[in-house]
Design a protein around this motif. Structure first.
Motif, PDB file in Angstrom:
ATOM      1  N   LYS A  35     -68.614  11.961 -50.803  1.00  0.00           N
ATOM      2  CA  LYS A  35     -67.253  11.516 -50.475  1.00  0.00           C
ATOM      3  C   LYS A  35     -66.516  11.074 -51.736  1.00  0.00           C
ATOM      4  O   LYS A  35     -67.103  10.445 -52.617  1.00  0.00           O
ATOM      5  N   SER A  50     -58.625   7.859 -42.342  1.00  0.00           N
ATOM      6  CA  SER A  50     -59.926   8.432 -42.012  1.00  0.00           C
ATOM      7  C   SER A  50     -60.724   7.529 -41.069  1.00  0.00           C
ATOM      8  O   SER A  50     -61.415   8.014 -40.167  1.00  0.00           O
ATOM      9  N   THR A 304     -62.535  15.812 -37.284  1.00  0.00           N
ATOM     10  CA  THR A 304     -63.593  15.905 -38.286  1.00  0.00           C
ATOM     11  C   THR A 304     -63.122  16.673 -39.505  1.00  0.00           C
ATOM     12  O   THR A 304     -63.386  16.281 -40.653  1.00  0.00           O
ATOM     13  N   SER A 305     -62.399  17.768 -39.258  1.00  0.00           N
ATOM     14  CA  SER A 305     -61.859  18.554 -40.369  1.00  0.00           C
ATOM     15  C   SER A 305     -60.831  17.754 -41.163  1.00  0.00           C
ATOM     16  O   SER A 305     -60.812  17.796 -42.406  1.00  0.00           O
ATOM     17  N   GLY A 308     -62.550  15.201 -43.278  1.00  0.00           N
ATOM     18  CA  GLY A 308     -63.163  15.864 -44.430  1.00  0.00           C
ATOM     19  C   GLY A 308     -62.168  16.170 -45.520  1.00  0.00           C
ATOM     20  O   GLY A 308     -62.443  15.975 -46.719  1.00  0.00           O
ATOM     21  N   SER A 309     -60.982  16.645 -45.125  1.00  0.00           N
ATOM     22  CA  SER A 309     -59.972  16.978 -46.129  1.00  0.00           C
ATOM     23  C   SER A 309     -59.458  15.747 -46.859  1.00  0.00           C
ATOM     24  O   SER A 309     -58.995  15.827 -47.997  1.00  0.00           O
ATOM     25  N   ASP A 312     -63.718  13.863 -48.217  1.00  0.00           N
ATOM     26  CA  ASP A 312     -64.874  14.596 -48.753  1.00  0.00           C
ATOM     27  C   ASP A 312     -64.637  14.992 -50.204  1.00  0.00           C
ATOM     28  O   ASP A 312     -63.530  15.369 -50.599  1.00  0.00           O
TER      29      ASP A 312
END
Length: 351
Positions: A35, A50, A304-305, A308-309, A312
């Motif tokens: 991350k 997030s 979740t996507s 992540g963007s 992550d």
């Protein structure tokens, strides 16, 4: 000028090394955790978004689990009703055959008894999480035929809400164990069934069918009592029974007995129509819950996507940066060593 008090070159080299070490630590954290945002200090806005999305995903997961449990109840009840309708069809066919003047009605009664046993077994077995919607006790404390099934989760303007889908299980209840009092379930479907089977007694072979109990205390499709009454060949015929009580083994080929069989057939046919009508609500609810379950999973995947963007780390970029920083660190250590060695040269002047 070289000073033994202040070594500017070493100071600059040390500052550079500190900066490289800080960047190296940050990159190491990203590589080890995967991350780029590990806390509010790494980016307050992204971290806040997030964590909110992560919380929503947890709630959506709980909604999905609850929908799955409700869906199991719906599917179990649907499966039970399918078996019940098949058994009622068997009874209907046996009654049709029993109308023949040269038939063994005792043999057909065995088929009817077996089908009635199958109906009771299917109703009693339709249990999920200690809940049975086909065989109930409406006099039990807290009983409510109106089931509120969890259907969806949403967040609007920061306000979280959970949506539900209502299902009236009274529309397809088969057995009700209550012995007194009034039912909190729906009686509309059974009322409809009674209307379907009621006749006008326009000929001497017809029997009028009415409900034997008060409208407010109606039970399930299989144990609601009906009264058959009429005059056949000048004789008054009266019988009170439920679907579960049908017995043709002792009936003869008389007009009165054949009229009873006709009435039984009408009761069975109307009961099947009533149960199918109630089962439509089950099918509609099942489709809706499956759709909402799929939608909840889609929202989880989207969240979740999005998470992540936001947080992550780009592992290709971070691994390349890690190699570069390690090289820079080595060079900075060398620079600091060179800068520190310049003061040692002064000592040669005092030899």
């Amino acid at each position: 000028m070289t000073s033994i008090i202040t070594n500017n070159a070493a100071t600059v080299a040390l500052a550079t090394l500190r900066s490289i070490n800080n960047d190296l630590n940050t990159t190491n954290d990203r590589v080890s955790t995967g991350k780029k945002i590990n806390g509010a200090a790494d980016g307050a806005a992204y971290w806040n978004i997030s964590t909110t999305l992560t919380s929503d995903n947890g709630a959506l997961g709980a909604v999905k689990d609850a929908i799955n449990l409700d869906l199991s109840s719906v599917k179990t009840s649907s499966t039970g009703i399918d078996q019940v309708l098949n058994a009622l069809q068997t009874i209907k066919e046996a009654l049709v055959s029993a109308k023949s003047s040269s038939t063994d009605r005792a043999s057909y009664q065995k088929d009817i008894a077996a089908a009635l046993s199958d109906i009771e077994s299917a109703s009693n077995s339709a249990v999920v999480n200690d809940s049975n919607w086909l065989s109930v006790d409406s006099s039990a404390a807290g009983y409510n035929a109106e089931k509120s099934l969890l259907a969806n989760f949403s967040r609007n303007d920061g306000v979280v809400s959970v949506g539900t889908a209502d299902l009236d299980t009274g529309a397809f209840t088969l057995y009700d164990a209550k012995t007194s009092g009034t039912s909190t379930g729906s009686s509309s479907t059974i009322d409809k069934a009674v209307t379907l089977v009621a006749t006008t007694a326009s000929t001497d072979a017809d029997l009028t069918v009415t409900v034997a109990t008060a409208a407010g205390s109606l039970k399930g499709f299989m144990d609601t009592e009906y009264t058959l009454s009429g005059t056949i060949d000048g004789a008054t015929v009266t019988e009170t029974l439920s679907i579960s009580d049908i017995d043709i083994s002792e009936l003869t080929g008389s007009k009165a007995d054949l009229a009873k069989i006709d009435s039984y057939m009408k009761l069975i046919d109307a009961t099947m129509a009533g149960i199918r009508s109630g089962a439509v609500a089950l099918g509609t609810t099942e489709t809706r819950l499956e759709s909402q379950q799929s939608f909840a999973q889609s929202l989880i995947d989207i969240n979740t996507s999005s998470i992540g963007s936001l947080i992550d780390a780009d592992m290709e970029e971070e691994s390349t940066k890690l190699k570069a920083l390690q090289t820079q660190q080595q060079l900075a250590v060398q620079s600091l060593s060179i800068a520190n060695s310049s003061t040692s040269n002064i000592m040669t002047l005092f030899r």
